[in-house]
Design a protein around this motif. Structure first.
Motif, short mmCIF file in Angstrom:
data_model
loop_
_atom_site.label_atom_id
_atom_site.label_comp_id
_atom_site.label_asym_id
_atom_site.label_seq_id
_atom_site.Cartn_x
_atom_site.Cartn_y
_atom_site.Cartn_z
N GLU A 1 5.45 42.03 -5.90
CA GLU A 1 5.06 43.44 -5.94
C GLU A 1 5.09 44.10 -4.56
O GLU A 1 5.31 45.31 -4.46
N LYS A 2 4.88 43.33 -3.51
CA LYS A 2 4.72 43.92 -2.19
C LYS A 2 6.01 44.02 -1.39
O LYS A 2 6.07 44.75 -0.39
N LEU A 3 7.03 43.29 -1.78
CA LEU A 3 8.31 43.35 -1.06
C LEU A 3 9.35 44.10 -1.88
O LEU A 3 9.40 43.98 -3.11
N SER A 4 10.18 44.86 -1.19
CA SER A 4 11.29 45.53 -1.86
C SER A 4 12.37 44.51 -2.20
O SER A 4 12.38 43.38 -1.69
N LYS A 5 13.28 44.89 -3.08
CA LYS A 5 14.36 43.98 -3.45
C LYS A 5 15.21 43.61 -2.24
O LYS A 5 15.67 42.47 -2.11
N GLN A 6 15.39 44.57 -1.33
CA GLN A 6 16.17 44.29 -0.13
C GLN A 6 15.44 43.29 0.77
O GLN A 6 16.05 42.39 1.35
N GLN A 7 14.12 43.44 0.90
CA GLN A 7 13.36 42.50 1.72
C GLN A 7 13.40 41.10 1.12
O GLN A 7 13.55 40.11 1.85
N VAL A 8 13.30 41.03 -0.19
CA VAL A 8 13.37 39.72 -0.86
C VAL A 8 14.73 39.08 -0.63
O VAL A 8 14.84 37.89 -0.30
N ALA A 9 15.78 39.88 -0.78
CA ALA A 9 17.13 39.36 -0.58
C ALA A 9 17.32 38.86 0.85
O ALA A 9 17.93 37.81 1.09
N THR A 10 16.78 39.61 1.81
CA THR A 10 16.90 39.20 3.21
C THR A 10 16.15 37.90 3.47
O THR A 10 16.65 37.00 4.16
N LEU A 11 14.95 37.79 2.92
CA LEU A 11 14.17 36.56 3.10
C LEU A 11 14.86 35.37 2.43
O LEU A 11 14.94 34.28 3.00
N GLU A 12 15.35 35.57 1.22
CA GLU A 12 15.97 34.47 0.51
C GLU A 12 17.29 34.05 1.14
O GLU A 12 17.69 32.89 1.05
N ALA A 13 17.93 34.99 1.82
CA ALA A 13 19.14 34.62 2.56
C ALA A 13 18.78 33.74 3.75
O ALA A 13 19.52 32.83 4.13
N ALA A 14 17.61 34.01 4.35
CA ALA A 14 17.20 33.28 5.56
C ALA A 14 16.60 31.92 5.24
O ALA A 14 16.86 30.93 5.94
N ILE A 15 15.79 31.84 4.17
CA ILE A 15 15.05 30.59 3.90
C ILE A 15 15.30 30.07 2.49
O ILE A 15 14.55 29.23 1.99
N GLY A 16 16.36 30.54 1.86
CA GLY A 16 16.63 30.15 0.48
C GLY A 16 16.75 28.65 0.29
O GLY A 16 16.23 28.10 -0.69
N ASN A 17 17.43 27.98 1.19
CA ASN A 17 17.58 26.52 1.07
C ASN A 17 16.23 25.82 1.12
O ASN A 17 15.98 24.87 0.35
N SER A 18 15.37 26.28 2.01
CA SER A 18 14.04 25.67 2.11
C SER A 18 13.21 25.97 0.87
O SER A 18 12.50 25.09 0.36
N LEU A 19 13.27 27.20 0.38
CA LEU A 19 12.53 27.53 -0.83
C LEU A 19 12.93 26.62 -1.99
O LEU A 19 12.08 26.08 -2.70
#
Length: 339
Positions: free
Chosen positions: A253-271
């Motif tokens: 709820e607190k992150l925009s779709k763009q922010q989520v995409a940016t985070l998942e691009a950076a740490i997706g493998n770790s997640l």
């Protein structure tokens, strides 16, 4: 040592629920109740040197005796000082002397230490305290990025602060959790992982598994009845929210779709490695040159900073502020220490 008496270290990236897990253990009974901070391997040894030298442990002890952690221990400064100066030869000895004295005064058969940064110092702690068990709590990195930024818990470099440094903070989470897992996998019988989300949403099932690992009765109803610390008082970085708002998956709820995409691009493998699902399609997670360089840079920076702190004289610059020191230490050690 019988497993049911082995000391326990509760660790994890900051804002992962380490306080909640630690208070859960203390509320179960059997553990010595200590709400202080013992950053021996993180601060005192880098700052003052190894404890095999009496002058080093004297200075470290003098410092810790005027910390909030000592005042919360309830121990006698003179008796503790005599033991440390006579028996302590490494960081583990210092921790053991303090915690065993606390356990003895409370007639507890076991003790546990709250130390999020033990994920970074696990090999040294394990070498000093071979019987130690380590419980690593892991939380979704997207929630960690939100929480740490709200608390200003990790400060990115100036050029990353304009966007509030969510990516840099998430990279810090990935590095810290990765270090804990890397070390833990080398002692599989003495290392256990807890998912924060499961501890919150499925506490009974989670506690059954943890009970078996620790050989300790972690009765959920007794824990709820005792309700020590964070079990009755929120430690949320979003205190303006209602207590009914779930602390799990706030990022949705607190992150925009763009922010989520940016985070998942950076740490997706770790997640994914740590068991979290991604919401952004693969084509939306492609990283540019800048993001790839940022990921490599922060990892290298954090590794170098840790190495310099624990392996070189630069550790003498370690900040003492987390100890919350009083103005002066008790002047009682001169007669006990021999250089």
């Amino acid at each position: 040592m019988e497993r049911r008496k082995c000391p326990v270290f509760v660790m994890g990236c900051h804002r992962s629920g380490t306080n909640l897990l630690y208070d859960t253990l203390l509320s179960a009974g059997g553990f010595a109740v200590y709400r202080g901070y013992l950053p021996i391997h993180k601060i005192l040894i880098p700052r003052f040197g190894t404890f095999d030298k009496s002058s080093n442990r004297k200075r470290a002890l003098e410092t810790w005796l005027c910390s909030k952690g000592f005042h919360r221990s309830g121990l006698d400064a003179i008796e503790l000082s005599a033991q440390v100066m006579a028996r302590c030869r490494n960081g583990g000895d210092f921790i053991r002397i303090v915690m065993e004295d606390i356990a003895r005064t409370q007639s507890a058969h076991r003790w546990a230490v709250y130390d999020p940064d033990a994920v970074l110092h696990l090999p040294a702690i394990k070498a000093d305290i071979p019987e130690a068990l380590f419980v690593h709590i892991i939380r979704d990195g997207r929630d960690i990025a939100l929480s740490l930024k709200a608390m200003d818990g990790f400060r990115p470099f100036p050029w990353d602060r304009q966007s509030r440094g969510l990516v840099a903070t998430a990279l810090y989470w990935a590095w810290m959790v990765g270090k804990g897992r890397y070390y833990g996998q080398r002692i599989p019988g003495d290392y256990f992982e807890v998912r924060y989300e499961e501890l919150v949403t499925e506490p009974r099932r989670t506690l059954v598994s943890l009970s078996q690992f620790l050989d300790q009765d972690l009765d959920y109803d007794r824990i709820q009845h005792a309700g020590l610390g964070r079990l009755s008082e929120s430690n949320s970085s979003f205190r303006e929210e209602s207590s009914e708002v779930s602390p799990v998956n706030r990022w949705i709820e607190k992150l925009s779709k763009q922010q989520v995409a940016t985070l998942e691009a950076a740490i997706g493998n770790s997640l994914q490695e740590f068991g979290y699902q991604l919401t952004t399609p693969e084509e939306g997670r492609r990283t540019g040159l800048r993001q790839s360089a940022l990921r490599v840079f922060y990892r290298g920076f954090l590794e170098a900073k840790l190495w310099l702190k624990i392996r070189t004289p630069l550790g003498r610059l370690a900040s003492l502020s987390p100890l919350e020191l009083a103005d002066s230490a008790p002047p009682i050690l001169n007669s006990l220490a021999k250089d």
